[in-house]
Design an enzyme around this catalytic site. Structure first.
Site, short mmCIF file in Angstrom:
data_model
loop_
_atom_site.label_atom_id
_atom_site.label_comp_id
_atom_site.label_asym_id
_atom_site.label_seq_id
_atom_site.Cartn_x
_atom_site.Cartn_y
_atom_site.Cartn_z
CG ASP A 467 -2.20 0.71 1.09
OD1 ASP A 467 -2.32 1.49 0.15
OD2 ASP A 467 -3.10 0.49 1.93
CG ASP A 534 -9.67 2.22 -0.35
OD1 ASP A 534 -9.21 1.12 -0.70
OD2 ASP A 534 -9.07 3.00 0.40
C1 DGJ Z 1 -5.93 1.79 1.85
C2 DGJ Z 1 -6.28 0.60 1.01
O1 DGJ Z 1 -6.78 1.02 -0.21
C3 DGJ Z 1 -7.28 -0.29 1.75
O2 DGJ Z 1 -7.62 -1.37 0.95
C4 DGJ Z 1 -6.66 -0.74 3.04
O3 DGJ Z 1 -5.59 -1.60 2.81
C5 DGJ Z 1 -6.22 0.45 3.86
N1 DGJ Z 1 -5.39 1.35 3.10
C6 DGJ Z 1 -5.48 0.02 5.10
O4 DGJ Z 1 -5.00 1.09 5.81
#
Ligand code: DGJ
Length: 723
Positions: A467, A534
């Site tokens: 990430d 997300d």
């Molecule tokens: C952002 C990501 O897009 C999510 O899927 C998740 O992993 C969160 N970060 C976790 O902090």
């Protein structure tokens, strides 16, 4: 006199123009060297059947001024007579701010099956300064990669103010640019605009990632607004995860100059003598079959040449992010492993929140950077979890964000000098975190070590989700010239990923960036898949996934079934099946019927996924323009297709009254059955699976998948019979 002789030998006057065709099976970019050694683009489009006719291409004949060669220049230099946007701008060691670039030589050679590479060397007649333009041509896929290498042997350093990857030139009556903008949870929204005289610029200055406001990709349609399956379209995307810049300059002759590369913003680069400055590549394809043709070419290229294991398989998974967020412990996770097994997925993916002790990671305000298991949540450590998951019959994967740090962390306390921040300015955080300075080799070693350590301690770890949640604020490096930070951050990231891939070549890795902020072909040479957004609301996902599909193949798109929105489980699953299927849901709270459906859906998916992953995508109806969105994946042999349709809007019962949808990409001479699959337990399909249609009928007349209020999504298997 001796100097003149030397110049003549190095830059001979050309008896006749030289054509340098860079061809794929169906397209050609033709570069011409004129009598004086200038390099101009004279054709970008369909490949001509007779290569000898490239000499007849008119070139830039309309122009009468003395600077004509600059309009169509294949790499426009700045500072002398050029009045247009340059591809390159440099200040020589002696302070002279001008460049002249003249042809020296070129060569084309095969570099792999179906791949040729053309290198064209250009030199400044007055300075030991040169640029090599590289063009890699993928024959079958009709894709070009264009980049450049800049070097010099001047007495002292040279400053590069601009350093484009590619400089293209197109000729049409009208130009329509589709670009993709967005924000977290609303990524890649297309917008089309007709280009008018002057300059249109798409760029980003986010530092760690290319997108959030603008994505590093575009479709340029010639003469008419972009159509799905007809018309001339150039699709391009920059293989770079940092700041990018695309400039579209409509010149006074109504031709279009296109400059693409790293964003030169705050990045004037000091290049020492004898060193190479290599730009990332612009990946582009010229399609005569509209946006659909361009997408299919890019998908094939990505699977064959870019994404690791692009022609292989992917793991279905259960992720715990939307199911638990930070609230989990060991017993809860062990239960989730069993749930994953019961559901039927291949892997469990543990998301954010598993680390940090002095500053436990119980929310996003602390702990980032401290990559030790949190002892309160996971007293037996990751090794125990891996064993438990494997004991339950599924693999175990893990989330990391190794480039970033919370100020509330041990890492920040120990290495404040590793953090990107400005002297004399207050610290600035994005999602409560700051960015580590990946231009610093010590930080590169640290980031590499985070991942290497995980694998060393847990050799059967089956998956990494990488990430990147912050942008660079206060761009400044304490250990590197400030102006190099943006460029060297990206290079530092790739250096780490290169090392990791050398040691762990096959482990599947998901590319994530606070949703889909880092989806680009620079990073995707190291990652098997990406997280598009997300936003997991399934209706909004149809749009997001549809839009990404313009450039990126289904096999790389991680689509998870979640509880977001109020759509039934079938709709959510059918949307996720359009790419790489996963789940982010509390399995134990699923109604029995939903669970039974999902267990069966995973089996259906196992049967369909070879076509979804490797097939050609035909976008039949867009969610942007139709009440029913429809896409079709067709196998290479045209003997199998998977057809997804979704009700996007049912205003005035729009779904109930749909005309047949015409399929594409089938063999007109083949005969096919059409059978509905992925039905809810006990429900019957109105589609008769015994009827045999010709491919011709399905493509000329079409079929109604019977999408409506009661059937908001439909998956159909189209199978050739009597082979
Ligand atoms: C952002 C990501 O897009 C999510 O899927 C998740 O992993 C969160 N970060 C976790 O902090």
């Amino acid at each position: 006199m001796r100097l003149l002789l030397l110049l003549l030998l190095t830059f001979p006057a050309f008896a006749a123009p030289i054509e340098i065709p860079i061809e794929t099976n169906r397209t050609a970019l033709v570069i011409r060297v004129d009598n004086e050694g200038h390099l101009t683009i004279v054709h970008h489009g369909k490949r001509l059947q007779q290569a000898t006719e490239y000499a007849r291409l008119p070139g830039n004949a309309r122009l009468y001024e003395g600077y004509s060669e600059f309009y169509s220049s294949a790499y426009t230099p700045a500072g002398s007579r050029n009045l247009l946007e340059p591809a390159i701008q440099a200040t020589h060691a002696d302070g002279n701010p001008s460049l002249d670039l003249m042809y020296v030589r070129h060569e084309t050679k095969p570099t792999g099956p179906g791949i040729t590479r053309t290198d064209i060397l250009l030199k400044d007649p007055q300075y030991p300064f040169e640029v090599t333009l590289h063009y890699k041509a993928y024959q079958k896929e009709d894709v070009l990669e264009g980049w450049s290498t800049i070097r010099h042997t001047e007495k002292k350093a040279v400053t590069l103010q601009k350093f484009a990857s590619a400089n293209l030139y197109l000729s049409a009556n009208h130009y329509y640019l589709t670009h993709y903008h967005g924000i977290h949870a609303g990524e890649v929204r297309p917008e089309e605009t007709q280009l008018t005289g002057g300059m249109k610029v798409l760029d980003s200055k986010l530092g760690t990632r290319a997108q959030m406001f603008q994505a590093p990709m575009f479709m340029l349609s010639l003469n008419q607004p972009a159509q799905e399956e007809q018309g001339e379209v150039l699709a391009g995307t920059l293989a770079w995860s940092g700041n990018f810049q695309f400039q579209f300059e409509l010149d006074p002759q109504h031709n279009l100059r296109l400059l693409a590369g790293m964003n030169p913003y705050a990045s004037a680069y000091t290049l020492e003598p004898g060193r190479d400055f290599t730009t990332p590549a612009l990946i582009y394809t010229f399609s005569t079959q509209g946006m659909g043709g361009a997408s299919r070419s890019l998908h094939r290229w990505a699977r064959n040449h870019r994404i690791p294991n692009g022609n292989g398989d992917r793991l279905t998974l259960l992720n715990n992010w939307e199911a638990t967020y930070f609230g989990f412990d060991e017993p809860k996770l062990v239960e989730l492993f069993k749930d994953g097994r019961k559901l039927g997925v291949d892997l469990f993916l543990l998301d954010d929140g598993w680390f940090g002790n002095k500053f436990p990671r119980n929310n996003d305000r602390a702990g980032l950077g401290d990559w030790q298991e949190n002892r309160a949540k996971l007293p037996h450590g990751l090794g125990y979890l891996v064993k438990e998951a494997e004991g339950a019959g599924i693999k175990f994967g893990i989330w990391i964000e190794p480039e970033m740090v919370n100020p509330k962390s041990e890492l920040y306390t120990q290495h404040p000098d590793w953090v990107i921040k400005l002297p004399n300015r207050p610290d600035a955080v994005f999602r409560n975190q700051q960015v580590l300075d990946l231009s610093n080799p010590k930080v590169q070693d640290f980031v590499y070590g985070v991942v290497d350590d995980l694998f060393t301690k847990n050799p059967t770890l089956g998956f990494i989700k990488w990430d990147c949640n912050a942008v660079i604020y206060n761009a400044y490096s304490a250990t590197n010239p400030a102006n190099h930070l943006y460029v060297d951050y990206g290079r530092g990231l790739y250096r780490v990923l290169e090392r990791l891939r050398a040691k762990y070549p096959t482990v599947p890795m998901m590319l994530c960036s606070g949703g889909g902020a880092r989806v680009d072909y620079g990073a995707l040479q190291y990652f098997t898949e990406y997280w598009p957004s997300d936003n997991t609301n399934p209706t909004e996902r149809t749009f997001i996934q549809y839009n990404y599909s313009s450039f990126f193949p289904a096999i790389a798109s991680c689509n998870h079934v979640t509880n977001s929105g109020s759509a039934p489980i079938k709709f959510r699953t059918d949307v996720a099946m359009m790419g790489k299927l996963g789940y982010d849901i509390v399995v134990s709270r699923m109604p029995a019927n939903d669970l039974a459906f999902s267990q069966e859906a995973l089996k259906t998916y196992a049967r369909l996924k070879p076509v979804i992953y490797q097939g050609d995508l035909f976008r039949l109806q867009s969610p942007h323009t139709h009440d029913v969105m429809s896409v079709l994946y067709v196998s290479d042999k045209q003997d199998k297709a998977v057809w997804f349709s979704y009700l996007i809007s049912d205003r005035f019962k729009a779904g109930a009254d749909q005309p047949p949808i015409r399929l594409r990409g089938l063999d007109p001479a083949k005969r096919y059955t059409v059978q509905e699959t992925n039905l809810m337990p006990g429900s019957k399909s109105p589609i008769d699976p015994t009827v045999v249609y010709s491919g011709d009928f399905l493509m000329s007349v079409g079929l109604d998948p019977v999408v409506g209020g009661g059937r908001t999504s439909v998956v159909l298997e189209v199978t050739a019979v009597g082979q």
